[in-house]
Structure formats: C-alpha cells, structure tokens
Write a protein that holds these residues in place. Structure first.
Motif, short mmCIF file in Angstrom:
data_model
loop_
_atom_site.label_atom_id
_atom_site.label_comp_id
_atom_site.label_asym_id
_atom_site.label_seq_id
_atom_site.Cartn_x
_atom_site.Cartn_y
_atom_site.Cartn_z
N GLU A 159 -9.92 -2.89 -4.06
CA GLU A 159 -8.90 -3.15 -5.10
C GLU A 159 -9.57 -3.72 -6.37
O GLU A 159 -9.16 -3.39 -7.49
CB GLU A 159 -7.82 -4.12 -4.61
N GLU A 193 0.83 -1.21 0.00
CA GLU A 193 0.00 0.00 0.00
C GLU A 193 0.86 1.26 0.00
O GLU A 193 0.58 2.22 -0.73
CB GLU A 193 -0.94 0.00 1.21
N GLU A 215 -5.79 4.26 -0.83
CA GLU A 215 -4.66 3.36 -0.58
C GLU A 215 -3.96 3.72 0.73
O GLU A 215 -3.53 2.84 1.48
CB GLU A 215 -3.66 3.39 -1.75
N HIS A 275 -5.89 2.23 3.41
CA HIS A 275 -5.60 0.80 3.52
C HIS A 275 -4.31 0.58 4.32
O HIS A 275 -4.26 -0.29 5.19
CB HIS A 275 -5.42 0.17 2.14
FE LIG Z 1 -5.04 -0.59 -1.43
#
Ligand SMILES: [Fe+2]
Ligand SMILES: [Fe+2]
Length: 168
Positions: free
Chosen positions: A148, A32, A65, A68
């Motif tokens: 994703e 990530e 991201e 994440h």
């Molecule tokens: Fe991601």
C-alpha cells in the motif's frame, strides 16, 4: 511448579484476543473488496490520452488488492473466524465514485491516494494491535502495508506531475 499459560494466539484461552483481531481483519477485508470495485471502475472510466497511465496502473493494482482480500480472508479463517457474506458489505469510499466528467483524472488520483492512506492507517493499527500477540498476522499485514505504501507513493508522484503541469 509454576503453571505455564499458553499464550499462543491459537489457544482456547486467547479467544477474546483472537476475536478482536478477526474484527480488525474483517474491516481490512472489506476495505480491499471495496478498493477492487473502485479500481475496476476507475481503470475503465477515465477518458483521454493522459488517463492511460493511470488506468493501466489501476488495472495492475486490482490483482494485488484482490490478493490482499484473499490473504485477509485466509487469516480470518485460520483464527477461527468466518469470512462474512456480501450482506454485511457497507460502502465507505465516497471519494472514489466516478467524477462528473470522465476526463477529470485528478479526481481519480486523489481518490486513490485517500484509499491508500486509509488502508495504511488501518493496517498500521493492526500491526500495533498484534505486537507480541500474533506475530503471524503482524508479519502478513506488514507485507501488505508495504504494497500500500508503494501504491501511495506512485499516485503521489502522479499527482505531483499533474499539479506541476497545471502550474505550467
Ligand atoms: Fe490492498
Ligand atoms: Fe493499495
């Protein structure tokens, strides 16, 4: 009376299993982080009118991201792991380096598709590895996996459009 073994992932006797999961989460964390770096560069570098859509889309993904990466970090900590420092970072996204010519948007689209496929593959592996072992990690990773898949689908659509145009 039968002795009941505590199979909770937080139990002391589950240390080994926890460490395995932390290792998988750490790899995911780095993926990530690297994706954030690559998407920042590719949301700025490309030239041309047609690149605008791609740049805007990547700019939006950066926050996702990053979120994440933060979720993976939190889960590493909850499982008694330590989130690594930058010394341990090793780049892997050779395919997402800036192209020779900044007008080469197809290079960027293909790179993003490869990054998303890599994430999907690794996260699917985590979902399997945590089955009946750590449902909380599994649940978290399933949600991320869906994000994703959405990114992959979007960029596959971009690629289709570009290839259709190239064929005329
Ligand atoms: Fe991601
Ligand atoms: Fe993604």
């Amino acid at each position: 009376m039968a002795v009941r073994t505590d199979t909770s992932i937080m139990a002391p006797e589950q240390r080994e299993q926890r460490e395995e999961i932390v290792e998988l989460l750490t790899k995911a964390y780095w993926m990530e982080i690297e994706t954030v770096m690559s998407y920042i560069a590719n949301s700025v570098n490309p030239d041309g009118v047609r690149a605008q859509e791609i740049k805007e889309s990547l700019e939006k993904d950066i926050q996702e991201e990053l979120g994440h990466a933060q979720q993976f970090a939190e889960r590493i900590k909850e499982l008694y792991g330590v989130v690594p420092g930058s010394d341990e970072f090793a780049a892997e996204q050779s395919y997402l380096q800036p192209p020779e010519d900044q007008i080469d948007v197809v290079h960027v689209i293909k790179g993003v598709i490869e990054a998303e496929r890599g994430a999907i593959e690794h996260y699917s592996h985590i979902v399997e590895a945590t089955e009946s072992v750590d449902m909380v990690t599994q649940d978290m990773v399933i949600d991320i996996l869906r994000d994703e898949q959405g990114h992959l689908r979007l960029f596959e659509g971009f690629l289709r459009e570009y290839e259709a145009e190239r064929r005329g």
